[in-house]
Design a protein around this motif. Structure first.
Motif, PDB file in Angstrom:
ATOM      1  N   THR A  72       0.947  -1.188  -0.033  1.00 13.68           N
ATOM      2  CA  THR A  72      -0.289  -0.013  -0.128  1.00 13.68           C
ATOM      3  C   THR A  72       0.808   1.220   0.220  1.00 13.68           C
ATOM      4  N   PRO A  73       0.516   2.611  -0.458  1.00 12.06           N
ATOM      5  CA  PRO A  73       1.229   3.483  -0.335  1.00 12.06           C
ATOM      6  C   PRO A  73       2.056   3.813   0.903  1.00 12.06           C
ATOM      7  N   ASN A  74       1.653   3.108   2.261  1.00 13.19           N
ATOM      8  CA  ASN A  74       2.291   3.393   3.357  1.00 13.19           C
ATOM      9  C   ASN A  74       2.993   2.289   3.903  1.00 13.19           C
ATOM     10  N   LEU A  79       5.744   4.546 -13.595  1.00 12.81           N
ATOM     11  CA  LEU A  79       6.881   5.311 -13.690  1.00 12.81           C
ATOM     12  C   LEU A  79       6.824   6.581 -14.397  1.00 12.81           C
ATOM     13  N   THR A  80       7.276   7.670 -13.954  1.00 12.92           N
ATOM     14  CA  THR A  80       7.044   9.045 -14.575  1.00 12.92           C
ATOM     15  C   THR A  80       8.388   9.510 -14.760  1.00 12.92           C
ATOM     16  N   PRO A  81       8.928   9.010 -15.968  1.00 12.20           N
ATOM     17  CA  PRO A  81      10.507   9.625 -16.255  1.00 12.20           C
ATOM     18  C   PRO A  81      10.250  11.304 -16.604  1.00 12.20           C
ATOM     19  N   THR A 124       8.063   7.076  -8.982  1.00 13.61           N
ATOM     20  CA  THR A 124       7.485   5.847  -9.019  1.00 13.61           C
ATOM     21  C   THR A 124       6.691   5.284  -7.921  1.00 13.61           C
ATOM     22  N   GLN A 125       5.278   5.168  -8.433  1.00 16.23           N
ATOM     23  CA  GLN A 125       4.321   5.038  -7.459  1.00 16.23           C
ATOM     24  C   GLN A 125       3.762   3.699  -7.612  1.00 16.23           C
ATOM     25  N   LEU A 126       3.275   3.433  -6.707  1.00 11.14           N
ATOM     26  CA  LEU A 126       2.251   2.096  -6.118  1.00 11.14           C
ATOM     27  C   LEU A 126       1.302   2.234  -7.293  1.00 11.14           C
ATOM     28  N   SER A 127       0.813   1.205  -8.066  1.00 11.74           N
ATOM     29  CA  SER A 127      -0.401   1.007  -8.952  1.00 11.74           C
ATOM     30  C   SER A 127      -1.115  -0.302  -8.653  1.00 11.74           C
ATOM     31  N   ASP A 128      -2.330  -0.231  -9.026  1.00 11.61           N
ATOM     32  CA  ASP A 128      -3.179  -1.481  -9.082  1.00 11.61           C
ATOM     33  C   ASP A 128      -4.286  -1.331  -9.953  1.00 11.61           C
ATOM     34  N   SER A 129      -4.163  -2.449 -10.856  1.00  9.98           N
ATOM     35  CA  SER A 129      -5.081  -2.706 -12.022  1.00  9.98           C
ATOM     36  C   SER A 129      -5.023  -1.282 -12.812  1.00  9.98           C
ATOM     37  N   GLY A 130      -3.719  -0.792 -13.242  1.00  9.19           N
ATOM     38  CA  GLY A 130      -3.506   0.142 -14.019  1.00  9.19           C
ATOM     39  C   GLY A 130      -3.797   1.576 -13.483  1.00  9.19           C
ATOM     40  N   GLU A 131      -4.065   1.677 -12.284  1.00 17.00           N
ATOM     41  CA  GLU A 131      -4.518   3.036 -11.639  1.00 17.00           C
ATOM     42  C   GLU A 131      -3.212   3.386 -10.680  1.00 17.00           C
ATOM     43  N   ARG A 132      -2.843   4.332 -10.644  1.00 19.23           N
ATOM     44  CA  ARG A 132      -2.144   4.912  -9.599  1.00 19.23           C
ATOM     45  C   ARG A 132      -2.589   5.175  -8.378  1.00 19.23           C
ATOM     46  N   LEU A 133      -1.871   4.422  -7.268  1.00 18.12           N
ATOM     47  CA  LEU A 133      -2.487   4.648  -5.705  1.00 18.12           C
ATOM     48  C   LEU A 133      -2.012   5.899  -5.250  1.00 18.12           C
ATOM     49  N   GLY A 134      -1.115   6.587  -5.732  1.00 10.73           N
ATOM     50  CA  GLY A 134      -0.718   7.801  -5.194  1.00 10.73           C
ATOM     51  C   GLY A 134       0.392   7.548  -3.874  1.00 10.73           C
ATOM     52  N   GLN A 186      10.303 -19.847  -5.262  1.00  7.91           N
ATOM     53  CA  GLN A 186      10.016 -18.469  -5.009  1.00  7.91           C
ATOM     54  C   GLN A 186      10.376 -17.518  -5.904  1.00  7.91           C
ATOM     55  N   GLU A 187       9.665 -16.531  -6.037  1.00  5.38           N
ATOM     56  CA  GLU A 187       9.963 -15.297  -6.879  1.00  5.38           C
ATOM     57  C   GLU A 187       9.120 -14.044  -6.488  1.00  5.38           C
ATOM     58  N   ALA A 188       9.873 -12.961  -6.442  1.00  3.62           N
ATOM     59  CA  ALA A 188       9.202 -11.710  -6.199  1.00  3.62           C
ATOM     60  C   ALA A 188       9.347 -10.578  -7.685  1.00  3.62           C
ATOM     61  N   ARG A 189       8.215 -10.502  -8.128  1.00  6.64           N
ATOM     62  CA  ARG A 189       7.989  -9.336  -9.171  1.00  6.64           C
ATOM     63  C   ARG A 189       7.694  -8.183  -9.070  1.00  6.64           C
ATOM     64  N   PHE A 190       8.594  -7.232  -9.634  1.00  6.16           N
ATOM     65  CA  PHE A 190       8.180  -5.653  -9.678  1.00  6.16           C
ATOM     66  C   PHE A 190       7.756  -5.432 -11.224  1.00  6.16           C
ATOM     67  N   ILE A 191       6.591  -4.682 -11.280  1.00  5.67           N
ATOM     68  CA  ILE A 191       6.266  -4.426 -12.495  1.00  5.67           C
ATOM     69  C   ILE A 191       6.090  -3.011 -12.620  1.00  5.67           C
ATOM     70  N   VAL A 192       6.710  -2.505 -13.535  1.00  5.89           N
ATOM     71  CA  VAL A 192       6.884  -0.934 -13.728  1.00  5.89           C
ATOM     72  C   VAL A 192       6.388  -0.611 -15.059  1.00  5.89           C
ATOM     73  N   HIS A 193       5.426   0.291 -15.091  1.00  2.57           N
ATOM     74  CA  HIS A 193       4.839   0.621 -16.300  1.00  2.57           C
ATOM     75  C   HIS A 193       4.973   2.267 -16.662  1.00  2.57           C
ATOM     76  N   ILE A 194       5.209   2.545 -17.590  1.00  4.37           N
ATOM     77  CA  ILE A 194       5.281   4.010 -18.384  1.00  4.37           C
ATOM     78  C   ILE A 194       4.043   4.246 -19.000  1.00  4.37           C
ATOM     79  N   GLU A 195       3.493   5.203 -18.304  1.00  2.09           N
ATOM     80  CA  GLU A 195       2.158   5.538 -19.176  1.00  2.09           C
ATOM     81  C   GLU A 195       2.123   6.636 -20.283  1.00  2.09           C
ATOM     82  N   ASP A 196       3.349   7.511 -20.048  1.00  2.00           N
ATOM     83  CA  ASP A 196       3.484   8.706 -20.920  1.00  2.00           C
ATOM     84  C   ASP A 196       3.725   8.200 -22.096  1.00  2.00           C
TER      85      ASP A 196
END
Length: 182
Positions: free
Chosen positions: A3-5, A26-28, A36-46, A70-80
């Motif tokens: 979560t954001p916190n 991600l906002t370059p 870089t902000q958390l997102s869920d289902s394509g929505e930025r959580l702030g 075991q694996e951890a995945r960090f998925i980072v999307h550029i929307e711009d």
């Protein structure tokens, strides 16, 4: 889920549950700190900018063989639409005691999504004497007396399409932890 916190991703270690993932937007920028902000289902959580991605791999004393899956995945999307990742999306700049884990990065075909995958994490042990030693001779390393989180420093790599220029972000970090068996 993060979560954001709360920014520690916990990777479970159960027979049918041994993966965890989190998505980010991600906002370059060509001149400012990349956000870089958390997102869920394509929505930025702030919430706050995330430069540290903490991940803890849990253990299973009854069936330690699950730990290898075991694996951890960090998925980072550029929307711009004016930006896309280039190369493999990241430049790894520092990785402490990296023989304790495997890290891989993958880009989507449209170069808008980067996936960083961590797997095969051993108990996180730092090694003394391995970072600054000459590379032309064998060295002995000494493990630390206890498990400690390890840091993987990297920079995002992206291209601004309108200018045709390439940029690297500030240094975010993935902080990996697997405690020793109790």
């Amino acid at each position: 889920m993060l979560t954001p916190n709360h920014t520690n991703l916990i990777v479970p270690c159960l027979p049918n549950d041994y993966t965890a993932q989190q998505s980010f937007m991600l906002t370059p920028s060509s001149s400012q700190r990349w956000v870089t902000q958390l997102s869920d289902s394509g929505e930025r959580l702030g919430g706050a900018n995330n430069d540290d991605f903490n991940v803890t791999f849990t253990n299973n004393a009854d069936d330690p063989s699950i730990e290898k899956r075991q694996e951890a995945r960090f998925i980072v999307h550029i929307e711009d639409p004016d930006w896309e990742f280039f190369g493999n999306g990241v430049e790894y700049v520092k990785s402490d005691s990296n023989c304790n884990y495997n890290v891989d990065s993958q880009l989507s075909e449209d170069k808008k999504q980067l996936t960083i995958v961590l797997r095969q994490v051993e108990p996180t042990i730092r090694y003394a004497g391995s970072d600054n030693s000459p590379l032309d001779k064998v060295i002995e390393v000494t493990p630390s007396p206890s498990a400690q989180p390890l840091t993987i420093g990297f920079r995002y790599t992206a291209k601004q399409l309108s200018s045709g220029r390439f940029y690297m972000s500030q240094d975010p970090r993935i902080i990996v932890d697997r405690p020793k068996e109790q």
